[in-house]
Design an enzyme around this catalytic site. Structure first.
Site, short mmCIF file in Angstrom:
data_model
loop_
_atom_site.label_atom_id
_atom_site.label_comp_id
_atom_site.label_asym_id
_atom_site.label_seq_id
_atom_site.Cartn_x
_atom_site.Cartn_y
_atom_site.Cartn_z
N ARG A 30 1.07 -1.40 0.11
CA ARG A 30 0.02 -0.08 0.10
C ARG A 30 0.86 1.49 -0.11
O ARG A 30 0.47 2.03 -0.59
CB ARG A 30 -0.69 -0.06 1.39
CG ARG A 30 -0.54 0.05 2.24
CD ARG A 30 -1.24 -0.04 3.75
NE ARG A 30 -0.50 -0.59 4.88
CZ ARG A 30 -1.36 -0.23 6.18
NH1 ARG A 30 -2.58 0.14 6.23
NH2 ARG A 30 -0.74 -0.84 6.75
N LYS A 185 -4.06 -21.97 17.26
CA LYS A 185 -3.17 -22.05 17.28
C LYS A 185 -2.06 -20.93 18.56
O LYS A 185 -0.84 -20.17 19.22
CB LYS A 185 -1.46 -23.01 16.40
CG LYS A 185 -1.83 -22.07 15.55
CD LYS A 185 -0.77 -21.26 15.21
CE LYS A 185 -0.80 -20.19 13.93
NZ LYS A 185 0.34 -19.42 14.37
N GLU A 270 -1.35 -12.14 16.04
CA GLU A 270 -2.71 -12.04 16.04
C GLU A 270 -3.96 -12.88 16.70
O GLU A 270 -4.64 -12.71 17.34
CB GLU A 270 -2.66 -12.75 14.29
CG GLU A 270 -2.70 -12.50 13.00
CD GLU A 270 -3.39 -11.56 12.77
OE1 GLU A 270 -4.18 -10.81 13.61
OE2 GLU A 270 -3.41 -10.94 11.16
N1 LIG Z 1 4.82 -13.67 9.37
C1 LIG Z 1 4.54 -15.46 9.62
O1 LIG Z 1 5.85 -16.08 9.73
C2 LIG Z 1 3.81 -15.71 8.39
C3 LIG Z 1 2.01 -15.03 8.74
N2 LIG Z 1 0.93 -15.32 8.68
C4 LIG Z 1 0.35 -14.51 8.71
O2 LIG Z 1 0.15 -13.49 7.73
C5 LIG Z 1 -0.67 -12.13 7.80
C6 LIG Z 1 0.68 -11.16 7.85
O3 LIG Z 1 1.25 -11.31 8.21
P1 LIG Z 1 2.38 -10.61 8.48
O4 LIG Z 1 2.75 -10.57 6.73
O5 LIG Z 1 3.89 -11.77 8.85
O6 LIG Z 1 2.05 -9.47 8.89
P2 LIG Z 1 3.88 -7.97 8.77
O7 LIG Z 1 3.34 -7.32 9.72
O8 LIG Z 1 4.72 -8.36 8.36
O9 LIG Z 1 2.90 -7.33 7.90
C7 LIG Z 1 1.42 -6.88 7.45
C8 LIG Z 1 1.24 -5.94 5.82
O10 LIG Z 1 -0.06 -5.42 5.89
C9 LIG Z 1 0.22 -4.99 5.31
N3 LIG Z 1 -1.31 -3.69 6.08
C10 LIG Z 1 -1.81 -3.96 6.94
N4 LIG Z 1 -3.00 -3.11 7.18
C11 LIG Z 1 -3.52 -3.17 5.80
C12 LIG Z 1 -4.33 -2.34 5.04
N5 LIG Z 1 -5.54 -2.29 5.48
N6 LIG Z 1 -4.02 -2.37 3.45
C13 LIG Z 1 -3.10 -3.10 2.93
N7 LIG Z 1 -1.90 -3.51 3.61
C14 LIG Z 1 -2.24 -3.37 4.80
C15 LIG Z 1 0.91 -3.60 6.06
O11 LIG Z 1 1.75 -2.36 5.42
C16 LIG Z 1 2.00 -4.75 6.22
O12 LIG Z 1 2.86 -4.19 4.90
C17 LIG Z 1 -1.41 -12.82 9.14
O13 LIG Z 1 -2.15 -13.09 9.42
C18 LIG Z 1 -0.13 -13.92 10.19
O14 LIG Z 1 -0.96 -14.90 11.41
C19 LIG Z 1 0.82 -16.56 8.28
C20 LIG Z 1 2.10 -17.32 8.37
C21 LIG Z 1 3.20 -17.01 8.25
O1 LIG Z 2 1.53 -18.27 12.23
C1 LIG Z 2 3.03 -18.38 11.74
C2 LIG Z 2 3.50 -19.27 11.74
O2 LIG Z 2 2.97 -20.46 10.92
C3 LIG Z 2 3.88 -17.31 12.28
O3 LIG Z 2 3.14 -17.00 13.58
P1 LIG Z 2 3.56 -15.52 14.46
O4 LIG Z 2 2.23 -14.90 13.89
O5 LIG Z 2 3.37 -16.29 16.24
O6 LIG Z 2 5.06 -14.90 14.50
#
Ligand SMILES: NC(=O)C1=CN([C@@H]2O[C@H](COP(=O)(O)OP(=O)(O)OC[C@H]3O[C@@H](n4cnc5c(N)ncnc54)[C@H](O)[C@@H]3O)[C@@H](O)[C@H]2O)C=CC1
Ligand SMILES: O=C(CO)COP(=O)(O)O
Length: 320
Positions: A30, A185, A270
């Site tokens: 964004r 989880k 989350e």
């Molecule tokens: N980081 C990981 O290892 C993993 C993350 N997830 C899931 O992925 C999802 C995202 O997590 P991450 O990428 O790690 O978070 P992050 O904090 O690294 O990034 C979130 C991103 O979303 C963007 N964002 C937030 N609100 C927005 C909006 N309204 N419009 C556009 N962009 C927006 C932010 O600018 C940021 O780039 C979460 O639900 C998390 O549980 C799932 C598996 C692994």
């Molecule tokens: O979903 C995840 C691993 O499967 C990432 O975990 P966290 O959001 O706790 O970093």
């Protein structure tokens, strides 16, 4: 399959890197500044530092660059999902959508697919979930995930198209189970982090993971999920990963709670909102969710981890 990924955080970027091994991928951020920096430096310095963005990955902040994408992965945090869908309804229309977030919406008590189903007119809404840290995926380490789609024909197409050299996808039609496993989880990971942070030991963590798994199953089955989904990657698999690794932000929040330290409020965790969303509804749902309730009480500073454990240990003795 022509893939676009919206949300250039750690997970969206990691998926884009892996999928770029199959062909061109568009990653939308964004922020204009962030997209420009990713194009210039070939790195997402804010969310995934130290990993080179492959040439097949195009970074943009212009949604018109997603016009040719038939499949869009949505990698924004759970509590931002509905607002995001409303803001971008036109861009998302008539595409296959794959939510990549884990959690339960505070206001509605719904998971990602339910939120997409209620916010958007069309119904090709699916979910990618399971045990995977963004840094592991981005570094090309082996990972297995679950693709949940109520429509199994669509699930098969996505399973094929989103499998990469290091991402092996399984599929399920049990979208309720997949949503709830990935959401709950994180709550258990906060609890386990708190136990380890407070020095209560690995045995206590194993007990919490197991009873946490029982709590997850209880809720998921009550809401219509299949037990085997909770025993799979999106449930037990992710529970094990997140409750045992300090790569997890949920687990690290728990560690801070257990140590009595503060935690950076800008980090995406989350499990905190998900715990509140469940605790607010478990009486209505007639569900016994003692670990989830203890996590909320710790987050609200109403209980220390020591008091929470004492309360859990003092519950009436029962059959396993
Ligand atoms: N980081 C990981 O290892 C993993 C993350 N997830 C899931 O992925 C999802 C995202 O997590 P991450 O990428 O790690 O978070 P992050 O904090 O690294 O990034 C979130 C991103 O979303 C963007 N964002 C937030 N609100 C927005 C909006 N309204 N419009 C556009 N962009 C927006 C932010 O600018 C940021 O780039 C979460 O639900 C998390 O549980 C799932 C598996 C692994
Ligand atoms: O979903 C995840 C691993 O499967 C990432 O975990 P966290 O959001 O706790 O970093």
């Amino acid at each position: 399959m022509n893939i676009g990924i919206l949300g250039a955080g750690a997970f969206g970027t990691a998926l884009a890197i892996s999928l770029a091994g199959n062909g061109p991928v568009t990653l939308w951020a964004r922020s204009h500044t962030q997209a420009a920096a990713m194009r210039l430096n070939r790195e997402n310095a804010q969310h995934l530092p130290g990993v080179r963005l492959p040439d097949a990955l195009s970074a943009t902040s212009d949604v018109t660059h997603l016009a040719d994408c038939d499949t869009l992965l949505l990698a924004v945090p759970m509590q931002q999902l509905r607002g995001f869908l409303n803001d971008h309804a036109q861009t998302l229309a008539d595409r296959v959508l794959v939510a990549c977030c884990k959690g339960i919406e505070l206001d509605s008590g719904h998971g990602p697919i339910d939120v997409m189903d209620s916010a958007l007119a069309h119904r090709r809404n699916t979910l990618l979930t399971g045990p995977s840290f963004a840094h592991d995926i981005a570094r090309g380490l082996p990972t297995a995930l679950t693709l949940a789609s109520a429509d199994d024909d669509l699930g098969r197409i996505l399973q094929q198209g989103l499998t990469t050299a290091n991402l092996r996808l399984y599929r399920t039609t049990d979208v309720t189970g997949a949503q709830l496993g990935g959401a709950l989880k994180n709550v258990m990971a906060i609890a386990c982090g708190a136990v380890i942070g407070a020095g209560l030991g690995d045995s206590a963590r194993a007990a919490l993971m197991t009873r946490g798994n029982a709590e997850m199953q209880r809720m998921a089955i009550a809401l219509g999920a299949r037990a085997e989904t909770l025993a799979g990657l999106s449930g037990l698999g992710d529970l094990v990963l997140t409750c045992t690794s300090d790569q997890s932000r949920n687990y690290r929040l728990g560690l801070s709670l257990g140590r009595g330290e503060s935690f950076d409020p800008t980090v995406t965790v989350e499990g905190a909102a998900t715990a509140r969303a469940v605790a607010a509804r478990c009486v209505d749902w007639n569900l016994d969710m003692p670990i989830t309730n203890a996590v909320v009480a710790m987050l609200d500073n109403d209980l220390t981890i020591h008091d929470a454990m004492a309360q859990l240990l003092a519950r009436p003795l029962k059959e396993e």
